[in-house]
Motif scaffolding. Structure first.
Motif, short mmCIF file in Angstrom:
data_model
loop_
_atom_site.label_atom_id
_atom_site.label_comp_id
_atom_site.label_asym_id
_atom_site.label_seq_id
_atom_site.Cartn_x
_atom_site.Cartn_y
_atom_site.Cartn_z
N GLY C 16 0.84 -1.19 0.00
CA GLY C 16 0.00 0.00 0.00
C GLY C 16 0.87 1.25 0.00
N ASP C 17 0.62 2.15 0.98
CA ASP C 17 1.41 3.38 1.10
C ASP C 17 2.71 3.16 1.83
OD1 ASP C 17 -0.18 4.98 -0.28
OD2 ASP C 17 -1.14 5.96 1.44
N LEU C 46 12.74 11.58 4.41
CA LEU C 46 13.85 11.19 3.53
C LEU C 46 13.50 11.56 2.10
CD1 LEU C 46 14.60 7.60 4.92
CD2 LEU C 46 15.63 9.77 5.59
N THR C 47 14.56 11.85 1.33
CA THR C 47 14.32 12.10 -0.09
C THR C 47 14.95 10.97 -0.88
OG1 THR C 47 16.30 13.45 -0.13
CG2 THR C 47 14.21 14.60 0.10
N VAL C 68 13.16 5.83 -2.13
CA VAL C 68 12.01 6.70 -2.41
C VAL C 68 11.99 7.85 -1.41
CG1 VAL C 68 10.53 4.84 -3.33
CG2 VAL C 68 10.58 5.31 -0.85
N SER C 69 11.13 8.82 -1.69
CA SER C 69 10.93 9.90 -0.73
C SER C 69 9.78 9.53 0.21
CB SER C 69 10.57 11.20 -1.46
OG SER C 69 11.56 11.48 -2.42
N ASP C 103 5.47 9.76 -2.88
CA ASP C 103 5.23 9.83 -4.32
C ASP C 103 5.46 8.45 -4.93
OD1 ASP C 103 5.09 10.28 -7.03
OD2 ASP C 103 6.91 11.54 -7.11
N SER C 104 4.38 7.68 -5.09
CA SER C 104 4.55 6.31 -5.58
C SER C 104 5.03 6.30 -7.03
CB SER C 104 3.24 5.53 -5.43
OG SER C 104 2.21 6.24 -6.10
#
Lengths: 523, 446, 123
Positions: C16-17, C46-47, C68-69, C103-104
């Protein structure tokens, strides 16, 4: 992730060979020695004192309530304990110690004797200056020798070791940048540099930008020029560099750095190769530390103390830290405080309490006086001769990362010659231990795969080098003939086999702990 | 040249093996116009001649052991047993390198493990490192470490901190862009440091005994610091005091730094000395400097290695906890051997003698007309207010062959209110005759 | 649940998220014995590609980057006492942290399992 694979095996495999056990665990002259905390007693002392006459304590409410738990040993016990421990160490006095970049040369004992003269070893840094004029003069004389050898303008004697000297030099550079009203926050560091260089720059807030090396490990002036900008405060360059090569383009690099308004810091760890052969002041250097414990033979002592005086060019001299020696018409003066400054003296501050490593100043000056101008030059030449002699003796069997070329005081090999043998640089180094040699510096510089950096120093005779070369040749042949197991098992004959560094780091045990009673019972 | 083994015949044979005609051919990477031909320095000298030259310089100084001696303020004259100097001059200790090859340096490593344990016990802390350069640089490193731990940038320095230590911290902090709030010199130990501690504070740096000799109650300072998430850095410049005085660890210090010179190491005009650095277990990965740890070898036997090296510059480079590489190995060895000879029983007795001598001296001196003692509590050092300029008086006493102490103006120049203050130390080396000589001489010059 | 990989040898498993991040088996084999790891703080933002954790062997420290961010929701505290899990089970028990994706879309730039396998084989 940034995959850093310097992580060579750090946990040993179970050995296949081991000597028959003795009752004591001793192996003749290799004697097992317990920890002080296992043999000492808190009520035993090896120092006798007369009790003080009765008096009234003035400790207020600060008297110690907790016990300290410091076991003591009587004098004969202490003597035996530490003599036995000493016997587990390799030393330059007992054999060739070819650690590249570390300069393990002979430590003359006249140096030790001089450092122990009561007039030099038994004087307090804060007793009246009128009672220590000989000490001030000695510091001035050491400074004079260092400046003549380097062609620089002034010297800060107080830094306590090489890395501390780097810090001093970079602080002076930061002060100079500020004095010009500029805001430069980048320091260029070649990728072959000692780790202290980037660590030093970062410690005082500089951003470190890495300069890529040419294939032979030297710095390309074009690469430097491409990185120069009004943001760059300095470059930190080791010369001769960590690959044992003199940076041929150093003058061009210095000119470019200066043209960009930046400063040139030279890491002087390898100064011993060029004493009496070149003056760094003429190469465009603005600041350089000198490791008295490398170039000038003050003992390494199992990891210090060092001493790292810094020489400065005209451009940085004003910023040298307190205290410093001012040479006046009627003799040298030790300037300790800002209140004593004259025009043009703008020190950035202070590096240490007191005046620096006086004990090391005495030893280094003793070494310099003994050698003289002629001997110092001869020592550099012999150091370079010895490194090249080792190179010539091994060049057909071992691989050099940039081909066979003349080196300075140390010769660098990589592990290409071990390809396909199943033997690593680490194995090769450990096999040298069984042959009675301290290994060379390994896995440094980082830019060379499986690096082996050999610095024989000028202290080795031709016969000593011949045996060393023959030994390494024999080991190479054994590795190539498939006799791999002896390398994996090595060392077999040292006081300890390979140690489990993984275990030490995963669950750190950094001091002795009293065993729990139940665990004693369980054993 | 007695240190260089080659004969000219050897050199010629070696050059032939290398395949070059002369040694100059090995230096061709140095541009020809930059090559030096001769230095303007004396020629090589015999051992006799070197002894003469340095002996002449030594003879112009006044050694501590030659006169009644009461100089301290961060470096102390103690008796070092002959065994210590013999052992540290053993080749295997003196001429060994940093123990990077643990199989053949177990001697140095085990000594470091013993040193770390002794320092941890003395300071009342969980862990100690394998030494720093000296007390002043250890203090500056402690401040940097506190900044890392707390992610704050303001250090508060007590006015009882040695002024040189303060200057070292200030210099480094200034360059690193950190903030230092240094309290004014506090010779009477009356500052209110608690009032200065706020939520921006990273650490409070307090020396006890202070440079003026006062013993400081660290517990309330630790409590206030902890209340706002700051650390207490305790500084000990006279490590012998810990034989009688409660340890900083027991009073809540988070980092203890110290000057270890007093144990095992001579005065040598200020160096080399040995910096002590100890902290709590939870901060061990933020520590600077080398650490020795216990492990086993391939046969299961106990052994020691340098460990947690990923904190250090040779691995972490610009992200290292410190740039320190070389430390004070041999001075740490001297410390360990001397401390082993003393043991707890010997250290406590040594501390009592120091304290007793200082008490007697303080009592005698403060009876002199116009002389007053500023300390309620002290260990082996105290501060006197003299009826005149202390520096001038000390010079006058030196001319009479008595080294009386450190005028505060030597450390804090240009401050008239401090000009009459004198810091006096007394250790086990002082005799009744020494004390009498100081009292008599001071009476004469006042 | 889908697992993606980076060219820097991190893996990220999507639920999921929420996503779990660790380093790959290939990465641990190259590092040698892991002795310590430094994890991000819960709640840290985190970026993508930024430093998220540090994994240490005896002689080296390597930065672990966030694939990922997003915001760190949980870290694998067990690794502090048992860093060996990173060697023994890098892609299961040896996970580093869980992150809530911001941001998937960023996932599209990552390798799938087959592509990562091919990437490693080509090294």
């Amino acid at each position: 992730m940034a995959m850093n694979t310097q992580g060579r095996p750090t946990a040993p495999t179970t050995p296949e060979t081991s000597a028959p056990e003795t009752f004591t665990g001793n192996r003749a002259l290799q004697i097992e020695e317990a920890l002080l905390f296992e043999i000492g007693r808190n009520d035993v002392t090896g120092v006798d004192f007369d009790d003080p006459a009765p008096f009234t304590e003035r400790l207020g409410k600060h008297a110690r309530k907790s016990s300290i738990d410091l076991p003591g040993l009587s004098e004969p016990e202490a003597m035996r304990h530490y003599v036995r421990l000493s016997q587990k160490n390799y030393s330059i006095d007992s054999g060739l110690y070819p650690l590249g970049s570390c300069t393990m040369k002979h430590n003359p004992r006249i140096n030790e004797k001089m450092a122990r003269l009561p007039g030099l070893g038994d004087i307090h840094p804060l007793q009246p200056l009128s009672t220590v004029q000989g000490a001030v003069e000695l510091m001035a004389e050491l400074g004079r020798w260092l400046l003549e050898m380097t062609g620089m303008t002034s010297v800060a004697l107080s830094p306590k070791a090489g890395a501390h000297g780097e810090l001093c030099g970079m602080m002076a550079i930061k002060a100079a940048v500020r004095a010009k009203g500029e805001n430069r926050n980048i320091v260029l560091v070649p990728e072959s540099a000692h780790g202290t260089n980037p660590a030093t720059a970062a410690a005082i807030g500089f951003k470190v930008v890495t300069v890529p090396a040419r294939p032979d490990g030297t710095v390309d002036p074009e690469a430097v020029k491409a990185l120069l900008s009004p943001e760059v405060a300095a470059i930190m360059l080791t010369n001769p560099n960590t690959c044992g090569l003199f940076e041929r383009d150093v003058v061009e690099i210095a000119a470019a750095v200066h043209a960009a308004g930046a400063f040139f810091y030279c890491d002087g760890a390898n100064f011993n190769a060029i004493v009496g052969k070149a003056k760094v002041g003429e190469l465009g250097v603005d600041a350089m530390h000198i490791n008295l414990h490398k170039t000038f033979s003050t003992p390494h002592g199992g990891g210090g103390p060092g001493a790292g005086p810094v020489v400065f060019s005209e451009r940085l001299s004003a910023f040298a830290p307190l205290p410093f020696i001012r040479v006046e018409a009627d003799g040298p003066v030790l300037v300790e405080n800002e209140s004593e400054l004259q025009a043009g003296e703008t020190p950035f501050g202070r590096m240490v309490a007191f005046h620096g490593q006086m004990g090391m100043f005495v030893r280094a000056l003793s070494y310099m006086l003994s050698h003289g101008a002629d001997g110092l030059q001869q020592a550099s030449e012999d150091a370079v001769l010895n490194a090249n002699y080792v190179r010539a003796g091994l060049r057909d069997l071992m691989s050099q990362p940039s081909g066979d070329r003349t080196c300075m005081h140390e010769v660098l090999f990589d592990d290409t010659f071990l390809d396909g043998t199943g033997v690593t640089t680490l194995d090769f180094a450990k096999a040298m231990i069984d042959e009675g040699y301290h290994p060379m510096t390994m896995y440094f510089p980082l830019v060379v795969h499986g690096a082996m950096l050999i610095e024989p120093t000028e202290s080795e005779s031709k016969a000593s080098l011949d045996l060393f070369v023959a030994t390494l040749r024999d080991l190479v042949m054994k590795a190539k003939s498939g006799d791999v197991e002896r390398f994996h098992q090595a060392p077999l004959y040292a006081p300890r086999r390979r140690l489990d560094e993984t275990r030490a780091a995963r669950s750190p045990k950094l001091k002795w702990e009293k065993p729990e009673p139940w665990s004693e019972a369980a054993e | 040249m007695r240190f260089l083994p080659h004969s000219d015949t050897d050199r010629q044979a070696m050059l032939a093996s290398i395949g070059v005609a002369s040694v100059d051919d090995l230096f061709t990477d140095i541009p020809a116009d930059l090559r030096v031909h001769g230095l303007d320095l004396p020629k090589a000298a015999s051992e006799i001649s070197v002894e003469r030259t340095l002996g002449r310089l030594a003879a112009r100084n006044m050694p501590a052991s030659s006169v009644p001696f009461f100089v301290g303020a961060g470096a102390y004259k103690h008796h070092v047993p002959a065994t210590v100097d013999h052992l540290i001059q053993r080749s295997e200790f003196l001429t060994s390198y940093t123990p990077y090859q643990p199989e053949i340096t177990q001697g140095t490593l085990q000594v470091l493990f013993e040193f770390q344990t002794q320092v941890a016990h003395l300071t009342g802390m969980d862990v100690a490192n394998a030494s720093m350069y000296d007390g002043s640089t250890a203090t500056a490193e402690a401040v940097l470490m506190a900044h890392r731990v707390t992610k704050r940038k303001k250090a508060i320095l007590s006015g009882g901190l040695h002024p040189h230590y303060r200057a070292v911290v200030e210099s480094l902090s200034d360059m690193a862009g950190d903030v230092v709030a240094a309290l004014p010199a506090d010779p009477t130990s009356t500052e209110d440091i608690l009032a200065t501690i706020d939520k921006d504070t990273s650490c409070v740096v307090v020396q006890s005994p202070s440079v003026y000799g006062h013993l400081i109650d660290l517990a309330p300072i630790a409590a206030k610091a902890h209340e706002v998430g700051a650390l207490l850095v305790a500084v000990v410049t006279e490590i012998v005091s810990l034989g009688l005085v409660e340890s900083p660890g027991a009073q809540g210090a988070d980092i203890v730094v110290g000057e270890g010179q007093s144990i095992g190491n001579p005065l040598t005009f200020g160096g080399p000395y040995v910096g002590l650095f100890a902290t709590r277990q939870k901060y061990v990965r933020q520590m600077p400097g080398r650490l020795c740890g216990e492990t086993v070898d391939a046969e299961g036997r106990r052994g020691f290695v340098l460990t947690l090296s990923t904190r250090e510059q040779h691995i972490r480079r610009d992200k290292a906890t410190s740039n320190i590489c070389t430390n004070s190995g041999l001075c740490a060895l001297a410390f360990t051997i001397h401390m082993t000879l003393l043991g707890e029983a010997g250290l406590v007795r040594l501390a009592r003698i120091n304290h007793a001598n200082a008490v007697r001296l303080a009592d005698s001196l403060s009876e002199l007309p116009g002389v007053s003692l500023l300390n309620d509590s002290f260990f082996n050092e105290f501060t006197l207010r003299l009826p005149g300029d202390a520096a001038a008086i000390v010079e006058g006493l030196a001319a009479k062959g008595v080294l009386a102490g450190v005028p505060v103006s030597r450390l804090e120049p240009g401050k008239p209110e401090l000009a009459n203050l004198l810091i006096v130390a007394s250790t086990e080396v002082n005799t009744d005759e020494d004390r009498a000589a100081l009292v008599a001489a001071l009476r004469e010059v006042l | 649940m889908t697992t993606y990989f980076t060219k820097d040898h991190e893996w990220i498993r999507i639920d999921g998220d929420l996503a779990t991040v660790g380093i790959t088996d290939y990465a641990q084999s190259q590092l040698g014995d892991v002795v310590y790891c430094e994890l991000p703080e819960v709640g840290a933002t985190l970026t993508k590609g930024g430093e998220a954790a540090v994994v240490e062997s005896v002689k080296a420290a390597s930065d672990v980057f966030s694939p990922v961010s997003g915001v760190v929701q949980e870290v694998n505290a067990a690794l502090t006492d048992e860093p060996a899990k990173i060697n023994e089970a890098p892609e299961s028990d040896g996970w580093f942290f869980k992150i809530v994706l911001s941001d998937s879309g960023e996932l599209a730039e990552l390798f799938d399992e087959a592509a990562y396998k091919a990437f490693v084989e080509a090294l």
